[in-house]
Write a protein that holds these residues in place. Structure first.
Motif, PDB file in Angstrom:
ATOM      1  N   LEU A 261       0.807  -1.220   0.000  1.00  0.00           N
ATOM      2  CA  LEU A 261       0.000   0.000   0.000  1.00  0.00           C
ATOM      3  C   LEU A 261       0.844   1.275   0.000  1.00  0.00           C
ATOM      4  O   LEU A 261       0.334   2.364  -0.306  1.00  0.00           O
ATOM      5  N   LEU A 262       2.125   1.170   0.327  1.00  0.00           N
ATOM      6  CA  LEU A 262       2.984   2.349   0.431  1.00  0.00           C
ATOM      7  C   LEU A 262       3.764   2.641  -0.844  1.00  0.00           C
ATOM      8  O   LEU A 262       4.393   3.706  -0.953  1.00  0.00           O
ATOM      9  N   VAL A 263       3.728   1.741  -1.816  1.00  0.00           N
ATOM     10  CA  VAL A 263       4.518   1.934  -3.038  1.00  0.00           C
ATOM     11  C   VAL A 263       4.005   3.121  -3.849  1.00  0.00           C
ATOM     12  O   VAL A 263       4.780   3.982  -4.283  1.00  0.00           O
ATOM     13  N   LEU A 264       2.697   3.195  -4.087  1.00  0.00           N
ATOM     14  CA  LEU A 264       2.139   4.275  -4.902  1.00  0.00           C
ATOM     15  C   LEU A 264       2.390   5.663  -4.302  1.00  0.00           C
ATOM     16  O   LEU A 264       2.783   6.576  -5.047  1.00  0.00           O
ATOM     17  N   PRO A 265       2.174   5.889  -2.995  1.00  0.00           N
ATOM     18  CA  PRO A 265       2.486   7.219  -2.454  1.00  0.00           C
ATOM     19  C   PRO A 265       3.928   7.643  -2.707  1.00  0.00           C
ATOM     20  O   PRO A 265       4.196   8.828  -2.941  1.00  0.00           O
ATOM     21  N   CYS A 266       4.841   6.691  -2.687  1.00  0.00           N
ATOM     22  CA  CYS A 266       6.254   7.026  -2.933  1.00  0.00           C
ATOM     23  C   CYS A 266       6.490   7.464  -4.374  1.00  0.00           C
ATOM     24  O   CYS A 266       7.193   8.444  -4.634  1.00  0.00           O
ATOM     25  N   THR A 267       5.901   6.756  -5.344  1.00  0.00           N
ATOM     26  CA  THR A 267       6.096   7.128  -6.750  1.00  0.00           C
ATOM     27  C   THR A 267       5.432   8.468  -7.058  1.00  0.00           C
ATOM     28  O   THR A 267       5.984   9.282  -7.825  1.00  0.00           O
ATOM     29  N   ILE A 268       4.271   8.717  -6.468  1.00  0.00           N
ATOM     30  CA  ILE A 268       3.592   9.994  -6.680  1.00  0.00           C
ATOM     31  C   ILE A 268       4.415  11.134  -6.097  1.00  0.00           C
ATOM     32  O   ILE A 268       4.519  12.217  -6.701  1.00  0.00           O
ATOM     33  N   ALA A 269       5.005  10.917  -4.932  1.00  0.00           N
ATOM     34  CA  ALA A 269       5.836  11.954  -4.313  1.00  0.00           C
ATOM     35  C   ALA A 269       6.997  12.335  -5.232  1.00  0.00           C
ATOM     36  O   ALA A 269       7.314  13.520  -5.408  1.00  0.00           O
ATOM     37  N   MET A 270       7.632  11.337  -5.843  1.00  0.00           N
ATOM     38  CA  MET A 270       8.759  11.624  -6.744  1.00  0.00           C
ATOM     39  C   MET A 270       8.291  12.360  -8.001  1.00  0.00           C
ATOM     40  O   MET A 270       8.927  13.330  -8.439  1.00  0.00           O
ATOM     41  N   GLY A 271       7.170  11.923  -8.592  1.00  0.00           N
ATOM     42  CA  GLY A 271       6.670  12.584  -9.796  1.00  0.00           C
ATOM     43  C   GLY A 271       6.226  14.012  -9.535  1.00  0.00           C
ATOM     44  O   GLY A 271       6.524  14.915 -10.331  1.00  0.00           O
ATOM     45  N   SER A 272       5.529  14.237  -8.429  1.00  0.00           N
ATOM     46  CA  SER A 272       5.055  15.582  -8.107  1.00  0.00           C
ATOM     47  C   SER A 272       6.209  16.528  -7.810  1.00  0.00           C
ATOM     48  O   SER A 272       6.183  17.703  -8.200  1.00  0.00           O
ATOM     49  N   ALA A 273       7.212  16.028  -7.118  1.00  0.00           N
ATOM     50  CA  ALA A 273       8.388  16.858  -6.836  1.00  0.00           C
ATOM     51  C   ALA A 273       9.094  17.252  -8.132  1.00  0.00           C
ATOM     52  O   ALA A 273       9.545  18.397  -8.285  1.00  0.00           O
ATOM     53  N   ALA A 274       9.174  16.324  -9.082  1.00  0.00           N
ATOM     54  CA  ALA A 274       9.819  16.616 -10.360  1.00  0.00           C
ATOM     55  C   ALA A 274       9.048  17.691 -11.132  1.00  0.00           C
ATOM     56  O   ALA A 274       9.645  18.614 -11.699  1.00  0.00           O
ATOM     57  N   PHE A 275       7.708  17.594 -11.146  1.00  0.00           N
ATOM     58  CA  PHE A 275       6.911  18.584 -11.875  1.00  0.00           C
ATOM     59  C   PHE A 275       6.968  19.948 -11.193  1.00  0.00           C
ATOM     60  O   PHE A 275       6.913  20.988 -11.858  1.00  0.00           O
ATOM     61  N   LEU A 276       7.064  19.961  -9.881  1.00  0.00           N
ATOM     62  CA  LEU A 276       7.187  21.219  -9.148  1.00  0.00           C
ATOM     63  C   LEU A 276       8.437  21.973  -9.571  1.00  0.00           C
ATOM     64  O   LEU A 276       8.436  23.204  -9.705  1.00  0.00           O
ATOM     65  N   VAL A 277       9.505  21.230  -9.849  1.00  0.00           N
ATOM     66  CA  VAL A 277      10.779  21.844 -10.239  1.00  0.00           C
ATOM     67  C   VAL A 277      10.825  22.155 -11.730  1.00  0.00           C
ATOM     68  O   VAL A 277      11.339  23.202 -12.151  1.00  0.00           O
ATOM     69  N   PHE A 278      10.266  21.258 -12.570  1.00  0.00           N
ATOM     70  CA  PHE A 278      10.440  21.376 -14.022  1.00  0.00           C
ATOM     71  C   PHE A 278       9.152  20.974 -14.743  1.00  0.00           C
ATOM     72  O   PHE A 278       9.008  19.837 -15.176  1.00  0.00           O
TER      73      PHE A 278
END
Length: 444
Positions: free
Chosen positions: A317-334
């Motif tokens: 259940l914790l895998v998806l929150p981790c991938t979303i966190a990485m994708g959202s952080a990337a879009f926030l920057v670029f």
């Protein structure tokens, strides 16, 4: 002694000999449902965005972009979902498992014929109707499938079988999105709907076969209590949810995910509409959906069964929150075209695979009424209500900032909501583990 069988996928999917007929039937059922979904999704989304991309959409004196108009459609979906909850709840009092599947498959067969005629001449009513219909299909058919599956296995079996069954869904996603991407200009809308009608007939066959191999005897399924029978079909599912802390944790997981996913989908859609125009929009959607489903297939094949069988539902259940966190952080920057496009992959590549398998396993220890009525309330109404909340957040911030660059700041909202999601997921995972260790424990 365990009834095991040597198989090339044994390391990833611990399916035992007597479980293969049910697992393969459910694999096929899910494959057909998700194939249909991924044929309908790019078609209805591409049609909607292309239709309103040129001139926009006006309502009550306000002008909306195509991406913002789609957010309004998501709000309207909440009303459609409420009706779906009432109908599903009423039918589930009398029909279960494959019989419920037969009824809804027949309904969508009729709808395919009607929309095949309606879309021959495009207009606002057809565009909106087809968009709402696409969401109604996923709302009803996915909920019907998982209610059937969760009603057919034991908790210990679910942890091992759901990797393989879920693989059917992601394989259907790859297949459906790929044939649309390759043939999107080759077939007309009526022809695509004809293909979906054939798939609906095959769903009936798969459900019939699965019904012959259910593990849980009907005598073990709880019958509705008199007070449940008297309860309104519109409120029964909600009442079951609100009296269970465990189901409230599931509500938090589902609701927070839907808010976050809707925000990310808006970022994805608005990014594509900002950088591209015309037919290139639909082509980009089809390409991104295809990439996403291939990622989902690889995750389901090599990660889902391994994590769920060896480390448990809680970790899965914790895998998806981790991938979303990485994708959202990337879009926030670029916030570029492909960074925004891959938000869809960071979300759906893991949502339709490991997260869905783990989330659906949470319903297995619940009562029969909770599997059908409470789950229908969560999967239909809670999901759509959460989408409506996300719409307000997305529209509010984008109107406040007023330019494309403001999209990146929605990722800050996503990162904050992820914290609450992780807390709910850890609680639900612990309770499910307790059920596995003491299967005779009453449902919470």
């Amino acid at each position: 002694m365990k009834d095991t069988v040597n198989h090339p996928l044994q390391a990833f999917m611990d399916v035992r000999r007597g479980e293969w007929p049910l697992a393969l039937a459910m694999f096929s059922y899910f494959f057909l449902v998700i194939t249909s979904f991924w044929i309908l999704k790019p078609l209805k989304k591409g049609l909607f965005i292309e239709y309103y991309d040129a001139g926009g959409f006006s309502l009550l004196g306000l002008d909306f972009s195509a991406a913002q108009a789609e957010l309004l459609a998501k709000v309207l979906n909440m009303a459609v979902a409420f009706v779906a909850v009432v109908v599903f709840t009423a039918l589930s009092r009398h029909l279960r498992r494959q019989h419920l599947s037969f009824v809804f498959s027949g309904f969508f067969l009729l709808c395919y014929g009607l929309f095949g005629r309606w879309l021959s001449q495009l207009g606002d009513s057809g565009v909106w109707g087809f968009y709402l219909f696409g969401d109604l299909f996923s709302t009803l058919m996915v909920a019907t499938f998982f209610a059937f599956l969760n009603d057919a296995v034991y908790p210990e079996t679910a942890r091992r079988l759901y990797g393989l069954v879920g693989l059917g869904g992601v394989a259907g996603g790859v297949f459906g999105s790929t044939i649309v991407r390759v043939n999107i200009e080759r077939f007309s809308y009526p022809e695509w709907l004809g293909i979906c009608a054939v798939l609906a007939l095959l769903i009936v066959v798969a459900a019939w076969v699965a019904g012959r191999h259910v593990q849980v005897p009907s005598t073990e399924l709880s019958t509705p209590q008199p007070e449940e029978a008297r309860r309104s079909a519109a409120t029964e599912g909600a009442a079951l949810v609100f009296r269970s802390r465990y189901l409230m944790a599931v509500v938090a997981i589902v609701g927070l995910y839907e808010i976050i996913s809707t925000i990310m989908d808006y970022q994805f859609t608005a990014t594509v509409a900002h950088y591209l125009s015309g037919p290139a929009i639909g082509a980009q959607f089809a390409l991104v959906f295809s990439i996403t489903n291939w990622v989902s297939l690889l995750v389901q094949l090599f990660l889902t069964g391994l994590v769920m069988s060896r480390f448990g539902v809680g970790l899965a259940l914790l895998v998806l929150p981790c991938t979303i966190a990485m994708g959202s952080a990337a879009f926030l920057v670029f916030p570029a075209l492909w960074v925004g496009s891959l938000l869809n992959t960071a979300d759906n590549g893991f949502s339709y695979s490991i997260n869905q398998s783990a989330k659906e396993a949470l319903y297995v220890p619940t009562t029969a009424a909770e599997k059908y009525r409470a789950k229908a309330f969560i999967d239909m109404f809670v999901q759509r209500f959460a989408k409506a909340v996300a719409v307000l957040i997305s529209l509010g911030l984008t109107y406040a900032f007023g330019d494309f660059d403001s999209l990146r700041y929605l990722s800050l909202v996503t990162l904050v909501l992820l914290v609450a999601w992780v807390v709910a997921a850890r609680y639900a995972g612990r309770v499910f583990r307790d059920y596995e260790e003491a299967s005779d424990t009453p449902a919470p």
